[in-house]
Structure formats: structure tokens, C-alpha cells
Scaffold this motif. Structure first.
Motif, PDB file in Angstrom:
ATOM      1  N   GLY A   1      -7.119  -6.151 -14.777  1.00  7.01           N
ATOM      2  CA  GLY A   1      -6.257  -7.203 -15.297  1.00  7.01           C
ATOM      3  C   GLY A   1      -5.384  -7.863 -14.253  1.00  7.01           C
ATOM      4  N   VAL A   2      -5.357  -7.308 -13.033  1.00  8.88           N
ATOM      5  CA  VAL A   2      -4.469  -7.863 -12.008  1.00  8.88           C
ATOM      6  C   VAL A   2      -5.207  -8.359 -10.765  1.00  8.88           C
ATOM      7  CG1 VAL A   2      -2.480  -6.522 -12.786  1.00  8.88           C
ATOM      8  CG2 VAL A   2      -3.969  -5.587 -10.996  1.00  8.88           C
ATOM      9  N   TYR A   3      -6.528  -8.213 -10.761  1.00  9.05           N
ATOM     10  CA  TYR A   3      -7.310  -8.799  -9.680  1.00  9.05           C
ATOM     11  C   TYR A   3      -8.719  -9.051 -10.212  1.00  9.05           C
ATOM     12  CZ  TYR A   3     -10.549  -5.097  -8.095  1.00  9.05           C
ATOM     13  OH  TYR A   3     -11.578  -4.207  -8.003  1.00  9.05           O
ATOM     14  N   PRO A   4      -9.473  -9.934  -9.576  1.00  9.46           N
ATOM     15  CA  PRO A   4     -10.810 -10.278 -10.084  1.00  9.46           C
ATOM     16  C   PRO A   4     -11.848  -9.201  -9.736  1.00  9.46           C
ATOM     17  CG  PRO A   4     -10.340 -11.543  -8.122  1.00  9.46           C
ATOM     18  CD  PRO A   4      -9.081 -10.771  -8.440  1.00  9.46           C
TER      19      PRO A   4
ATOM     20  N   PRO B   1      -1.532   2.375  -5.099  1.00  9.58           N
ATOM     21  CA  PRO B   1      -0.408   3.311  -5.100  1.00  9.58           C
ATOM     22  C   PRO B   1       0.889   2.654  -5.568  1.00  9.58           C
ATOM     23  CG  PRO B   1      -0.800   2.528  -2.885  1.00  9.58           C
ATOM     24  CD  PRO B   1      -1.923   1.988  -3.737  1.00  9.58           C
ATOM     25  N   ASP B   2       1.756   3.458  -6.110  1.00  8.26           N
ATOM     26  CA  ASP B   2       3.107   3.026  -6.444  1.00  8.26           C
ATOM     27  C   ASP B   2       3.754   2.510  -5.156  1.00  8.26           C
ATOM     28  OD1 ASP B   2       6.039   3.277  -6.827  1.00  8.26           O
ATOM     29  OD2 ASP B   2       5.480   4.231  -8.726  1.00  8.26           O
TER      30      ASP B   2
ATOM     31  N   GLY C   1      -1.288  -7.146  -2.017  1.00  9.00           N
ATOM     32  CA  GLY C   1      -0.057  -7.629  -2.632  1.00  9.00           C
ATOM     33  C   GLY C   1       0.385  -6.704  -3.742  1.00  9.00           C
ATOM     34  N   GLU C   2       1.606  -6.888  -4.163  1.00  8.56           N
ATOM     35  CA  GLU C   2       2.144  -6.088  -5.255  1.00  8.56           C
ATOM     36  C   GLU C   2       1.611  -6.600  -6.578  1.00  8.56           C
ATOM     37  OE1 GLU C   2       6.401  -5.709  -5.132  1.00  8.56           O
ATOM     38  OE2 GLU C   2       6.356  -4.808  -3.126  1.00  8.56           O
ATOM     39  N   VAL C   3       1.321  -5.665  -7.475  1.00 13.48           N
ATOM     40  CA  VAL C   3       0.841  -5.998  -8.811  1.00 13.48           C
ATOM     41  C   VAL C   3       1.597  -5.144  -9.820  1.00 13.48           C
ATOM     42  CG1 VAL C   3      -1.465  -6.730  -8.041  1.00 13.48           C
ATOM     43  CG2 VAL C   3      -1.071  -4.333  -8.643  1.00 13.48           C
ATOM     44  N   LEU C   4       1.743  -5.667 -11.014  1.00 18.74           N
ATOM     45  CA  LEU C   4       2.424  -4.948 -12.074  1.00 18.74           C
ATOM     46  C   LEU C   4       1.388  -4.307 -12.980  1.00 18.74           C
ATOM     47  CD1 LEU C   4       5.082  -4.188 -13.428  1.00 18.74           C
ATOM     48  CD2 LEU C   4       4.939  -6.335 -14.729  1.00 18.74           C
TER      49      LEU C   4
ATOM     50  N   LEU D   1       0.982  -1.388  -5.092  1.00 17.88           N
ATOM     51  CA  LEU D   1       0.496  -2.181  -3.983  1.00 17.88           C
ATOM     52  C   LEU D   1      -1.022  -2.131  -4.041  1.00 17.88           C
ATOM     53  CD1 LEU D   1       1.018  -3.832  -1.422  1.00 17.88           C
ATOM     54  CD2 LEU D   1       0.953  -1.691  -0.128  1.00 17.88           C
ATOM     55  N   LEU D   2      -1.644  -3.260  -4.340  1.00 18.83           N
ATOM     56  CA  LEU D   2      -3.098  -3.317  -4.359  1.00 18.83           C
ATOM     57  C   LEU D   2      -3.599  -3.302  -2.923  1.00 18.83           C
ATOM     58  CD1 LEU D   2      -5.621  -3.580  -6.190  1.00 18.83           C
ATOM     59  CD2 LEU D   2      -5.479  -6.051  -5.799  1.00 18.83           C
ATOM     60  N   MET D   3      -4.500  -2.360  -2.641  1.00 19.21           N
ATOM     61  CA  MET D   3      -5.046  -2.205  -1.297  1.00 19.21           C
ATOM     62  C   MET D   3      -6.570  -2.198  -1.401  1.00 19.21           C
ATOM     63  SD  MET D   3      -2.425   0.710   0.154  1.00 19.21           S
ATOM     64  CE  MET D   3      -2.646   0.244   1.891  1.00 19.21           C
TER      65      MET D   3
END
Length: 191
Positions: A104-107, A155-156, A175-178, A185-187
């Protein structure tokens, strides 16, 4: 996430298998968790303060037994123990990102894989285990699923130890995602 080049949604997952078990080169070894044999270890590690602080899964034994059985019977996530020289040192969950809340926060692409990583013993942290493991682990995941082009971690953002280890292990911060239970932090590591 403008840094990820593919904006296609993971629409059809019916032909996508569950996450693969990586075959690691020595001295590493990965195997699926055996709920009967490994329940005490996983339960103890998840209750350790340094793990529980970020995983928030310091659940009773019975709930962990149910969780492991559920993961092993589905196509979303695979619980894995990684050993170094025959000693279990890391608990992983290898998951299909397109079947996870992270989609839901990245494609997410249908074959993207994600990782949840925990070093269970506090005495084993800060020894470079994760930094050393991640390159061979991601290479093994790419080999196990030739259609996988990305492996993600989330990771948080407060878990500086994890972010540092994941970066040193070849993952780039996007980038940061909720997410429902944290700011992450999406890595990403691309093939």
C-alpha cells in the motif's frame, strides 16, 4: 515513491508462488522454521527486549505456535532460521511484498520479496552478522525466484541499528512510509 521506477500495481497474484526458501552458501544455512522444534527459540527471541521493542510480538507461546503454523501453510510469508556454523543466529520472515501491507505504500511488483530480520541474542548484535548475511541472502533469493527484481525491508525509523546494518548490507533507503504499526524506512535492493 518516486525512486522506484515501476509504478505497476501487483494486480494478479494467482500464479505467484509463496516466498522461496533461500539456499545459502557456507558457513550460512537457512531452513524453514519447524514449529515443534523451534517454537521455544522463536518465542524466546521475540520476547527479548531488543527484539520486542521493534517487532512488538512478545506474544505467548501458543500465539507464536499458531503464527508459525499459519505462515507455513500460506503463500504470504515464510518463517526461516538462519544458522552460522550450525548455530541459529537470525530469525527471518521472507514475504511476498505484493501480498503484504507494504504494497500500500510502494508499487509492489508481483514477485518482489520482503524481509523481516531479527538477531535474537543480544550478545550477537553489533557483530556484523546482518551486514554479512544480507548480500548472500538477497543473491540467494534472486536465484530462487528469477522473476524477483527487488527485495525490500521496512525497519522502524527509530531502529538505527537495523537501518545501519541494512545499508551496509547493500540496501538503499528510498524514503519514510507510514505503515499501520510504525513509521518505517523503505529500503530496497534491486537485482
Amino acid at each position: 515513491m518516486t525512486h522506484l521506477d515501476d509504478r505497476r500495481a501487483a494486480d494478479d497474484l494467482s500464479g505467484v508462488p509463496g516466498p522461496p526458501l533461500p539456499v545459502l552458501p557456507g558457513p550460512w544455512h537457512a531452513r524453514a522454521v519447524d514449529p515443534e522444534r523451534d517454537l521455544s527459540l522463536v518465542h524466546r527471541w521475540m520476547g527479548a527486549p531488543h527484539v520486542a521493542a521493534f517487532w512488538r510480538q512478545a506474544w505467548p507461546r501458543e500465539r507464536w505456535a499458531e503464527e508459525l503454523r499459519t505462515q507455513l501453510s500460506g503463500v504470504h510469508s515464510l518463517p526461516v532460521l538462519v544458522s552460522l556454523d550450525d548455530d541459529p543466529v537470525v530469525y527471518l520472515e521472507v514475504y511476498r511484498a505484493a501480498r503484504d501491507v507494504v504494497a500500500g505504500v510502494y508499487p509492489a511488483r508481483p514477485h518482489d520479496l520482503g524481509l523481516h530480520v531479527a538477531v535474537g541474542e543480544l550478545a550477537m548484535t553489533d557483530r556484523g552478522l546482518v551486514r554479512s548475511l544480507l548480500p548472500v541472502l538477497t543473491d540467494a533469493l534472486f536465484a530462487a525466484d528469477p522473476r524477483c527484481t527487488r527485495v525490500v525491508l521496512e525497519p522502524d525509523v527509530r531502529n538505527r541499528r537495523a537501518v545501519s546494518s541494512f545499508t551496509a548490507g547493500g540496501f538503499a533507503p528510498v524514503g519514510e512510509v507510514l505503515l499501520p504499526d510504525k513509521v518505517a524506512l523503505l529500503m530496497v535492493r534491486a537485482r
